[in-house]
Design a protein around this motif. Structure first.
Motif, mmCIF file in Angstrom:
data_model
loop_
_atom_site.group_PDB
_atom_site.id
_atom_site.type_symbol
_atom_site.label_atom_id
_atom_site.label_comp_id
_atom_site.label_asym_id
_atom_site.label_seq_id
_atom_site.Cartn_x
_atom_site.Cartn_y
_atom_site.Cartn_z
ATOM 1 N N THR A 161 -9.403 6.406 1.206
ATOM 2 C CA THR A 161 -8.828 7.828 1.157
ATOM 3 C C THR A 161 -7.393 7.805 1.586
ATOM 4 O OG1 THR A 161 -11.050 8.592 1.436
ATOM 5 C CG2 THR A 161 -9.120 10.019 1.864
ATOM 6 N N PRO A 162 -7.005 7.162 2.853
ATOM 7 C CA PRO A 162 -5.729 7.174 3.050
ATOM 8 C C PRO A 162 -4.557 6.644 2.079
ATOM 9 C CG PRO A 162 -6.722 6.397 4.774
ATOM 10 C CD PRO A 162 -7.690 6.569 3.866
ATOM 11 N N ALA A 163 -5.011 5.345 1.522
ATOM 12 C CA ALA A 163 -4.362 4.740 0.273
ATOM 13 C C ALA A 163 -4.116 5.673 -0.946
ATOM 14 C CB ALA A 163 -4.988 3.423 -0.081
ATOM 15 N N ALA A 164 -5.193 6.533 -1.273
ATOM 16 C CA ALA A 164 -5.038 7.345 -2.443
ATOM 17 C C ALA A 164 -4.095 8.348 -2.120
ATOM 18 C CB ALA A 164 -6.420 7.805 -2.873
ATOM 19 N N ILE A 165 -4.108 9.014 -0.645
ATOM 20 C CA ILE A 165 -3.335 10.199 -0.200
ATOM 21 C C ILE A 165 -1.902 9.826 -0.576
ATOM 22 C CG2 ILE A 165 -2.587 11.763 1.258
ATOM 23 C CD1 ILE A 165 -5.485 11.902 2.061
ATOM 24 N N LEU A 166 -1.662 8.618 0.144
ATOM 25 C CA LEU A 166 -0.051 8.006 0.242
ATOM 26 C C LEU A 166 0.288 7.820 -1.635
ATOM 27 C CD1 LEU A 166 -0.295 5.440 3.140
ATOM 28 C CD2 LEU A 166 0.860 7.657 2.975
ATOM 29 N N LEU A 167 -0.652 7.102 -2.324
ATOM 30 C CA LEU A 167 0.069 6.735 -3.770
ATOM 31 C C LEU A 167 -0.003 7.919 -4.728
ATOM 32 C CD1 LEU A 167 -1.524 3.300 -4.105
ATOM 33 C CD2 LEU A 167 1.069 3.872 -3.767
ATOM 34 N N ALA A 168 -0.836 9.190 -4.197
ATOM 35 C CA ALA A 168 -1.098 10.277 -5.171
ATOM 36 C C ALA A 168 0.488 10.917 -5.169
ATOM 37 C CB ALA A 168 -1.693 11.454 -4.321
ATOM 38 N N ARG A 169 1.196 10.700 -4.084
ATOM 39 C CA ARG A 169 2.606 11.341 -4.564
ATOM 40 C C ARG A 169 3.584 10.619 -5.509
ATOM 41 N NH1 ARG A 169 4.361 10.461 2.041
ATOM 42 N NH2 ARG A 169 2.701 11.787 2.950
ATOM 43 N N THR A 170 2.963 9.445 -6.021
ATOM 44 C CA THR A 170 3.713 8.908 -7.029
ATOM 45 C C THR A 170 3.098 9.300 -8.615
ATOM 46 O OG1 THR A 170 2.230 6.944 -7.095
ATOM 47 C CG2 THR A 170 4.068 6.828 -5.737
ATOM 48 N N LEU A 171 2.063 10.096 -8.505
ATOM 49 C CA LEU A 171 1.330 10.435 -9.538
ATOM 50 C C LEU A 171 2.415 11.416 -10.448
ATOM 51 C CD1 LEU A 171 -2.387 11.068 -8.701
ATOM 52 C CD2 LEU A 171 -1.463 9.544 -10.352
ATOM 53 N N THR A 172 2.992 12.288 -9.764
ATOM 54 C CA THR A 172 4.044 13.327 -10.645
ATOM 55 C C THR A 172 5.251 12.449 -11.167
ATOM 56 O OG1 THR A 172 3.828 14.764 -8.744
ATOM 57 C CG2 THR A 172 5.585 15.207 -10.072
ATOM 58 N N ARG B 256 0.449 1.735 -10.980
ATOM 59 C CA ARG B 256 -0.573 2.122 -11.764
ATOM 60 C C ARG B 256 -1.863 1.162 -11.470
ATOM 61 N NH1 ARG B 256 1.516 1.609 -16.711
ATOM 62 N NH2 ARG B 256 2.236 3.732 -16.934
ATOM 63 N N LEU B 257 -1.546 -0.026 -11.333
ATOM 64 C CA LEU B 257 -2.791 -0.951 -10.968
ATOM 65 C C LEU B 257 -3.268 -0.534 -9.782
ATOM 66 C CD1 LEU B 257 -4.271 -3.456 -11.904
ATOM 67 C CD2 LEU B 257 -2.500 -4.735 -10.806
ATOM 68 N N LEU B 258 -2.636 -0.232 -8.674
ATOM 69 C CA LEU B 258 -3.050 0.018 -7.434
ATOM 70 C C LEU B 258 -3.865 1.442 -7.545
ATOM 71 C CD1 LEU B 258 -0.151 -0.804 -4.845
ATOM 72 C CD2 LEU B 258 -2.478 -2.034 -5.184
ATOM 73 N N LEU B 259 -3.374 2.501 -8.222
ATOM 74 C CA LEU B 259 -4.163 3.569 -8.614
ATOM 75 C C LEU B 259 -5.394 3.288 -9.125
ATOM 76 C CD1 LEU B 259 -1.106 6.126 -9.135
ATOM 77 C CD2 LEU B 259 -2.621 6.248 -7.108
ATOM 78 N N LEU B 260 -5.569 2.674 -10.306
ATOM 79 C CA LEU B 260 -6.703 2.306 -10.999
ATOM 80 C C LEU B 260 -7.834 1.359 -10.096
ATOM 81 C CD1 LEU B 260 -5.323 1.377 -14.432
ATOM 82 C CD2 LEU B 260 -6.496 3.521 -13.878
ATOM 83 N N LEU B 261 -7.051 0.542 -9.415
ATOM 84 C CA LEU B 261 -7.907 -0.179 -8.349
ATOM 85 C C LEU B 261 -8.622 0.721 -7.243
ATOM 86 C CD1 LEU B 261 -9.041 -2.904 -7.407
ATOM 87 C CD2 LEU B 261 -6.969 -3.225 -6.239
ATOM 88 N N ILE B 262 -7.883 1.562 -6.759
ATOM 89 C CA ILE B 262 -8.540 2.485 -5.798
ATOM 90 C C ILE B 262 -9.439 3.521 -6.395
ATOM 91 C CG2 ILE B 262 -7.983 4.423 -4.326
ATOM 92 C CD1 ILE B 262 -5.180 3.186 -3.716
ATOM 93 N N ALA B 263 -9.371 3.917 -7.732
ATOM 94 C CA ALA B 263 -10.226 4.785 -8.235
ATOM 95 C C ALA B 263 -11.446 4.245 -8.806
ATOM 96 C CB ALA B 263 -9.497 5.439 -9.672
#
Length: 350
Positions: A223-234, A254-261
């Motif tokens: 969850t903290p990792a997703a919240i931090l990286l969510a800023r890059t989605l825009t 992108r790879l990190l976000l896909l890995l978290i998801a």
């Protein structure tokens, strides 16, 4: 004498600031409302059943100020199940939001693009071929989801990851894995097939603290990792070239976000099975509540948790026959999928 262009720019900046303030205020209101609703449904899940407990007695029971039968029913039977439902929905909400926002496609959720089917195939294979159960079965489901997510990414990676190509590849892999599950179910002994069918539907019955603990630990990290990286989605939604121009390491992010998801979906599926359409609908519902235009990671996670708890409560107490939670979420999510596809046909896009 003031420059008209300077005045126009100041007014535009003031308008943008006011819009952001209104959006932030609405996000706080929506998040608070979701939290209140979640607490209410969670309390009902603990209090209501064949052996009912007054809601007012729950704080004393949960904090160890009450013993006897009430304490056993709440803390040993209902609390693990309700906590599992909350955490599973939270994880699916995170997974669905990251997939859909990253790939800019409302169809990009783990139960549509094959990740959940990978977990299902691995779990059914482990159950029928190797007689796995309990933690071993959950580990097989987790491994299947991660392996499928990696395969989809590698196949879609050629020439840069494209959202539509990844979704199509995922749907194709999901269809193959569904066929594998169907073959295994046909070949299996009747009793094993029945066990597999219950797991495939998505079920919270009989969940214990041993099931909940790995998911809780995973969410503390994800969850903290997703919240931090969510800023890059825009930035990523602007396109790879624009994101790279803003100084973002596109492929790595992108790879990190896909890995978290994928990990969030895998842990959730390992606990409760492939509860259908929770990841699919959580982000659209939260986005609609926020008025659109915002990346609703936390509201989507809370929405996913609320959807699972409401569906489980309805399946257990509001229907003539007690059903697995996945039956209710499937009945709600399937019409939305059909509506989305019908709308795409009219507008020419997904």
């Amino acid at each position: 004498m003031s420059n008209p262009k300077t005045i126009d720019l100041s007014q535009a900046l003031a308008g943008v600031h006011a819009a952001r303030s209104r959006g932030a205020a609405r996000a706080r209101i929506v998040t608070t409302g979701l939290l209140i609703a979640l607490v209410a449904v969670f309390a009902l899940s603990l209090a209501v059943g064949a052996y009912s407990v007054p809601v007012g007695d729950l704080p004393g029971i949960l904090f160890g100020n009450s013993g006897g039968q009430d304490s056993y029913v709440i803390t040993q039977l209902r609390l693990p199940r309700a906590t599992a439902g909350l955490l599973v929905g939270f994880a699916f909400g995170i997974a669905g939001t990251l997939f859909q926002q990253l790939l800019r496609n409302p169809l990009a959720s783990p139960d549509v693009i094959g990740v959940s089917q990978g977990a299902s195939a691995a779990a059914v294979m482990g159950l029928i071929w190797f007689g796995l159960s309990g933690a071993a079965l959950s580990l097989a489901a987790f491994t299947g989801a991660i392996a499928t997510g990696a395969a989809i990414y590698l196949l879609a990676r050629r020439g840069g990851v494209n959202g539509y190509r990844l979704v199509l590849i995922g749907i194709g892999i999901g269809a193959v894995l569904t066929s594998v599950v169907s073959y295994l179910m046909t070949w299996a002994d009747v009793s094993l097939a029945q066990q597999a069918l219950v797991w495939l539907t998505g079920n919270l019955n009989g969940r214990t603290w041993n099931d909940v603990t790995p998911l809780a630990i995973a969410l503390l990290v994800l969850t903290p990792a997703a919240i931090l990286l969510a800023r890059t989605l825009t930035a990523l939604q602007l396109g790879d070239d624009s994101a790279a121009g803003l100084g973002l390491h596109v492929e790595r992010t992108r790879l990190l976000l896909l890995l978290i998801a994928t990990a969030a979906a895998a842990f959730a599926t390992a606990v409760a099975g492939p509860i259908s359409f929770v990841a699919f609908v959580a982000n659209p519902i939260a986005t609609r509540l926020l008025g659109g235009g915002r990346i609703a990671l936390l509201p989507s996670a809370l929405t996913g948790a609320l959807v699972v708890l409401l569906a489980d409560f309805s399946a257990a107490h509001l229907l003539p026959t007690q059903l697995p939670v996945g039956v209710v979420t499937g009945a709600v999510g399937a019409p939305y999928l059909l509506w989305l596809l019908a709308t795409a046909n009219r507008t020419g896009r997904v």
